[in-house]
Design a protein around this motif. Structure first.
Motif, PDB file in Angstrom:
ATOM      1  N   PRO A  38      68.706  -9.594  18.133  1.00  0.00           N
ATOM      2  CA  PRO A  38      67.713 -10.553  17.655  1.00  0.00           C
ATOM      3  C   PRO A  38      67.970 -11.952  18.184  1.00  0.00           C
ATOM      4  O   PRO A  38      69.098 -12.365  18.400  1.00  0.00           O
ATOM      5  CB  PRO A  38      67.898 -10.499  16.128  1.00  0.00           C
ATOM      6  N   THR A  39      66.853 -12.674  18.396  1.00  0.00           N
ATOM      7  CA  THR A  39      66.963 -14.064  18.833  1.00  0.00           C
ATOM      8  C   THR A  39      66.853 -15.027  17.661  1.00  0.00           C
ATOM      9  O   THR A  39      67.053 -16.216  17.834  1.00  0.00           O
ATOM     10  CB  THR A  39      65.856 -14.383  19.853  1.00  0.00           C
ATOM     11  N   GLN A  40      66.511 -14.520  16.485  1.00  0.00           N
ATOM     12  CA  GLN A  40      66.397 -15.335  15.288  1.00  0.00           C
ATOM     13  C   GLN A  40      67.403 -14.855  14.246  1.00  0.00           C
ATOM     14  O   GLN A  40      67.802 -13.689  14.241  1.00  0.00           O
ATOM     15  CB  GLN A  40      64.974 -15.253  14.720  1.00  0.00           C
ATOM     16  N   PRO A  41      67.811 -15.723  13.340  1.00  0.00           N
ATOM     17  CA  PRO A  41      68.846 -15.350  12.366  1.00  0.00           C
ATOM     18  C   PRO A  41      68.335 -14.379  11.313  1.00  0.00           C
ATOM     19  O   PRO A  41      67.132 -14.309  11.029  1.00  0.00           O
ATOM     20  CB  PRO A  41      69.202 -16.700  11.734  1.00  0.00           C
ATOM     21  N   THR A  72      58.958 -10.244  11.620  1.00  0.00           N
ATOM     22  CA  THR A  72      60.214 -10.837  12.094  1.00  0.00           C
ATOM     23  C   THR A  72      61.209  -9.756  12.528  1.00  0.00           C
ATOM     24  O   THR A  72      62.405 -10.015  12.639  1.00  0.00           O
ATOM     25  CB  THR A  72      60.854 -11.707  10.994  1.00  0.00           C
ATOM     26  N   GLN A  75      64.226  -9.311  10.351  1.00  0.00           N
ATOM     27  CA  GLN A  75      65.221 -10.381  10.263  1.00  0.00           C
ATOM     28  C   GLN A  75      65.023 -11.287   9.038  1.00  0.00           C
ATOM     29  O   GLN A  75      65.980 -11.887   8.562  1.00  0.00           O
ATOM     30  CB  GLN A  75      65.177 -11.228  11.542  1.00  0.00           C
ATOM     31  N   PHE A  76      63.805 -11.424   8.570  1.00  0.00           N
ATOM     32  CA  PHE A  76      63.529 -12.252   7.397  1.00  0.00           C
ATOM     33  C   PHE A  76      63.041 -11.318   6.290  1.00  0.00           C
ATOM     34  O   PHE A  76      61.930 -10.808   6.330  1.00  0.00           O
ATOM     35  CB  PHE A  76      62.477 -13.311   7.730  1.00  0.00           C
ATOM     36  N   PRO A 268      63.687 -21.044  10.566  1.00  0.00           N
ATOM     37  CA  PRO A 268      63.147 -21.322  11.901  1.00  0.00           C
ATOM     38  C   PRO A 268      61.633 -21.536  11.810  1.00  0.00           C
ATOM     39  O   PRO A 268      60.970 -20.988  10.939  1.00  0.00           O
ATOM     40  CB  PRO A 268      63.476 -20.038  12.682  1.00  0.00           C
ATOM     41  N   LYS A 269      61.100 -22.327  12.714  1.00  0.00           N
ATOM     42  CA  LYS A 269      59.668 -22.616  12.694  1.00  0.00           C
ATOM     43  C   LYS A 269      58.832 -21.332  12.762  1.00  0.00           C
ATOM     44  O   LYS A 269      57.778 -21.232  12.128  1.00  0.00           O
ATOM     45  CB  LYS A 269      59.298 -23.530  13.863  1.00  0.00           C
ATOM     46  N   ALA A 270      59.292 -20.372  13.534  1.00  0.00           N
ATOM     47  CA  ALA A 270      58.546 -19.117  13.659  1.00  0.00           C
ATOM     48  C   ALA A 270      58.459 -18.412  12.314  1.00  0.00           C
ATOM     49  O   ALA A 270      57.410 -17.859  11.951  1.00  0.00           O
ATOM     50  CB  ALA A 270      59.212 -18.206  14.688  1.00  0.00           C
ATOM     51  N   TYR A 271      59.543 -18.423  11.546  1.00  0.00           N
ATOM     52  CA  TYR A 271      59.531 -17.797  10.223  1.00  0.00           C
ATOM     53  C   TYR A 271      58.589 -18.541   9.283  1.00  0.00           C
ATOM     54  O   TYR A 271      57.890 -17.933   8.473  1.00  0.00           O
ATOM     55  CB  TYR A 271      60.934 -17.790   9.626  1.00  0.00           C
TER      56      TYR A 271
END
Length: 371
Positions: A38-41, A72, A75-76, A268-271
């Motif tokens: 993943p690129t996001q947390p 996501t 991821q979220f 993150p802004k995407a989330y």
């Protein structure tokens, strides 16, 4: 709330309507990343709610959380909990504010004592319908106002559900006039409670999980909850005979996700964008689900012996006047309330004029054979 803070432009803007589409005309290139890299947390939140697991509202909240997770790539993750599993249904606001949970799904009707101006983020008695409320929030300035109001509590809030015009409550006696409310012990929240109090009713606010038992034991003599589907699931028809309409105190109630501002800023802004898009979608799908279910539920209730009753013109006219009085009283006492009230009235005037022409005229003709 400080006046200058309120008048400043909201730090966080209104959620944009987001449409996700897929292209079938142009093959999509292979991605170099996957869910295993993943690129996001990875983030996990808990969501307290004010709703019973049997409510359509809770099902809609579960779908919202599933959409966020899917968008996501897992991821979220937001885990929703029914009323009472983390905190009682009337304490969701406090749980988010205290950091007990990262977010909560609830209604501002339970928390108007914290700031009466929140009434414009949920539903003003004899005010906007669900569709009009949606327009007010997203395109009439309501959402920006909402962000500013909740900032004082360390939160940000997003509309995430609507139940439409509700029913007017369950009674074991006929309510023919305003005098019939004198001494009546009734469960009702928000400004509906304040209005009926002025007619002598003894109002109380209970979570949905407490209403049936309170009616059975005589703690209360009447109650409003939500709509035919959810009322039937709760079993209110088993302890009360008369079912009144319309629910004038909540003509277009919208429900909210309250989020800890501290936790929101960590996303993150995407989330954030995915979260807001899912919340906006839920406002549409929840209302659609309820509109589809309520007709059948009402039919079952009536066939089972429930007697439908319309509020008399005396009751509606008296309640309407007290609602106007409450708005004017608060406007005289609070400059911020007045500012929002003036904006809301201007928006209401415009949309009423439009809906009188387009919707009301057509509905009058279409429904003539059913009235």
């Amino acid at each position: 709330m400080k006046r200058r803070n309120f008048c400043q432009k909201a730090v966080l803007g209104t959620a944009a309507f987001t449409t996700v589409t897929s292209s079938q005309r142009t093959p999509q290139p292979d991605r170099t990343t996957s869910s295993s890299t993943p690129t996001q947390p990875a983030i996990q939140w808990r969501m307290a709610t004010s709703w019973l697991k049997s409510d359509i509202t809770f099902g809609a909240v579960e779908e919202l959380c599933q959409r966020v997770k899917a968008a996501t790539n897992g991821q979220f993750v937001i885990i929703p909990y029914p009323a009472g599993e983390i905190v009682p249904p009337l304490q969701v606001f406090d749980a988010v504010k205290a950091g007990t949970v990262e977010c909560g799904h609830t209604t501002a009707l339970y928390y108007l004592d914290k700031n009466p101006t929140l009434i414009f983020s949920i539903s003003v008695p004899f005010g906007l319908t669900a569709y009009q409320q949606n327009a007010w929030l997203h395109y009439g300035g309501g959402l920006e106002i909402m962000h500013q109001l909740y900032a004082d509590f360390g939160m940000i809030a997003f509309p995430a559900g609507s139940v439409g015009i509700q029913m007017g409550g369950w009674f074991n006696k006929e309510m023919k006039s305003l005098a019939d409310f004198e001494g009546l012990k009734i469960r009702i929240p928000g400004w509906g409670a304040q209005i009926l109090s002025r007619f002598g009713a003894k109002v109380t606010v209970l979570g949905g999980d407490e209403i049936l038992a309170a009616l059975k034991t005589g703690k209360i003599e009447a109650a409003e909850w939500r709509n035919p589907h959810d009322d039937e699931q709760l079993g209110l028809h088993r302890v009360a005979h008369y079912y009144y309409y319309p629910g004038w105190w909540e003509p277009g109630a919208s429900e909210d996700i309250l989020v800890s501002r501290q936790q929101w800023q960590k996303l993150p802004k995407a989330y954030q964008q995915i979260f807001q898009a899912a919340a906006t979608e839920t406002s549409l799908t929840m209302l659609a689900a309820l509109d589809a279910a309520n007709g059948e539920a009402l039919k079952r209730l009536v066939e089972g012996g429930t007697e439908l009753k319309a509020y008399s013109r005396e009751i509606l006219q008296g309640a309407y006047q007290v609602s106007v009085d409450l708005l004017e009283e608060n406007a005289r006492q609070d400059v911020i309330f007045k500012d929002v009230y003036d904006k809301w009235k201007a928006f209401r005037s415009k949309i009423y004029q439009w809906n009188r022409i387009n919707e009301f005229s057509l509905e009058q003709f279409m429904l003539k054979d059913f009235i």
